[in-house]
Enzyme design. Structure first.
Site: not given
Length: 396
Positions: A45, A100
């Protein structure tokens, strides 16, 4: 608006193994890098991430190398045509879209994010997906009702430089073509010798008909709820009108069952029923793909009395026409070469690779491999990636 507590007992629902498996969802996000201390945090970060952001701002293509974008697909639905359940809305569609995404990861190591949108207007769908597109390497459209699904896909393909693929159309078409190629080989026929009847002119019916035409099937008659589609018939939307121009060279009219007399191939994608008498009227060594789920157009045991090859969409009978044989490998292949689109040739290449997996083991009960055959995904990936390069749509 006040929220009313549900009267449904989760404990009672969880007695069903399907509910128990779904409790809490089927997906999670995992980090690919460790964050064990302040140094790790400063790299993952701020401030380290700023260097990467600046580089991408100067050279946008770097997003594919220094983020997950090039390996992630959006699985997008508006919940209007979910499985055989119909228009059940975006919230109720989420378990399917999660499933999916799970299959993308399981079968081709493609990360996927399920996105269920609370809009059904074509303009709104296109605009929303286009605005989301910079976060993804590909868009898998799912369970969007016809005929809107055709326009949504066409417009997104024009707008975006990443693969856009409506699986209900093209996944079904790829697997059906693969199975038909092997069934033709088994019965000693060429595709050009065959006359096919496709019941259903929705998303999958149109796509299957189109890919079979492109593959050289001799003639195809397509039916909808009003019977065989032909030029000049009333009540056709623009997509059916186009299909009428390109199919039914024999000029057939009437019902699906009437068209089956003497036909070589029946492909059911309609949810309707077909009588045993109609199947019996087909040509010798007939091929029957009764693909409606959960209830095929004709029971496989009945169809086998008259047909040489029978396939369904179900896992409890031989020859399951399952989209999972196609879409993970198609996207993996396209993502690996950073394809700008998925061409018709890439779909056909996927079908040919899938058919080739069967090889010398071909039999009436084995014209298409199992999704769990570990040869499937690598074969489809290689074929799609190679064809993308041949078609000039690969960036790697």
């Amino acid at each position: 608006m006040a929220v009313t507590p549900s009267s449904i007992s989760l404990e009672s629902l969880d007695l069903d193994p399907a509910f128990a498996l779904h409790r809490g969802g089927k997906l999670e996000v995992r980090s690919t890098v460790p964050v064990r201390n302040a140094e790790d945090l400063s790299l993952a970060y701020t401030p380290g991430v700023a260097k990467v952001c600046t580089a991408i701002a100067e050279e946008p293509e770097l997003v594919n190398d220094y983020t997950w974008v090039s390996n992630v697909v959006a699985v997008v639905s508006d919940g209007t045509a979910v499985l055989g359940l119909g228009d059940i809305g975006p919230a109720a569609a989420m378990p399917v879209m999660e499933g999916k995404a799970l299959l993308f990861k399981q079968f081709a190591n493609v990360d996927a994010v399920p996105i269920c949108l609370d809009c059904t207007d074509v303009d709104a769908l296109v605009e929303t997906v286009a605005r989301l597109a910079p976060s993804f390497g590909g868009i898998n459209l799912e369970d969007i009702s016809a005929p809107r699904c055709f326009e949504v896909e066409d417009r997104l393909r024009e707008l975006l430089d990443i693969p856009v693929f409506h699986d209900d159309q093209h996944g079904t078409a790829i697997v059906a073509l693969a199975a038909l190629k092997n069934a033709a080989r088994l019965t000693g026929r060429s595709l050009g010798d065959m006359r096919a009847v496709v019941a259903g002119a929705g998303a999958s019916g149109v796509a299957v008909s189109r890919i079979l035409l492109g593959a050289g099937v001799g003639d195809i008659a397509v039916s909808d709820s009003r019977g065989i589609i032909y030029e000049g018939r009333g009540g056709l939307n623009p997509f059916k009108e186009a299909l009428a121009r390109d199919t039914n060279r024999a000029g057939l009219r009437g019902s699906t069952e009437e068209a089956l007399a003497g036909a070589d191939v029946f492909i059911g994608l309609s949810g309707s029923t077909v009588s045993e008498e109609a199947i019996a009227s087909m040509a010798p060594d007939a091929i029957v793909f009764a693909l409606s789920n959960p209830t095929p157009e004709v029971h496989p045991d009945v169809a086998r009395r008259h047909a040489r090859v029978v396939a369904t969409g179900r896992s409890d009978f031989p020859n399951q026409i399952n989209n999972v044989l196609a879409f993970p490998g198609v996207f993996r292949g396209a993502l690996d070469v950073r394809a700008t689109t998925i061409t018709e040739n890439m779909k056909v290449a996927a079908a040919e690779a899938l058919a080739a997996v069967v090889g010398d083991d071909l039999s009436a009960d084995y014209v298409i491999p199992s999704p769990f055959d570990e040869r499937v995904a690598p074969a489809v990936v290689a074929a799609v990636a190679g064809q993308a390069r041949a078609d000039g749509v690969a960036r790697l």
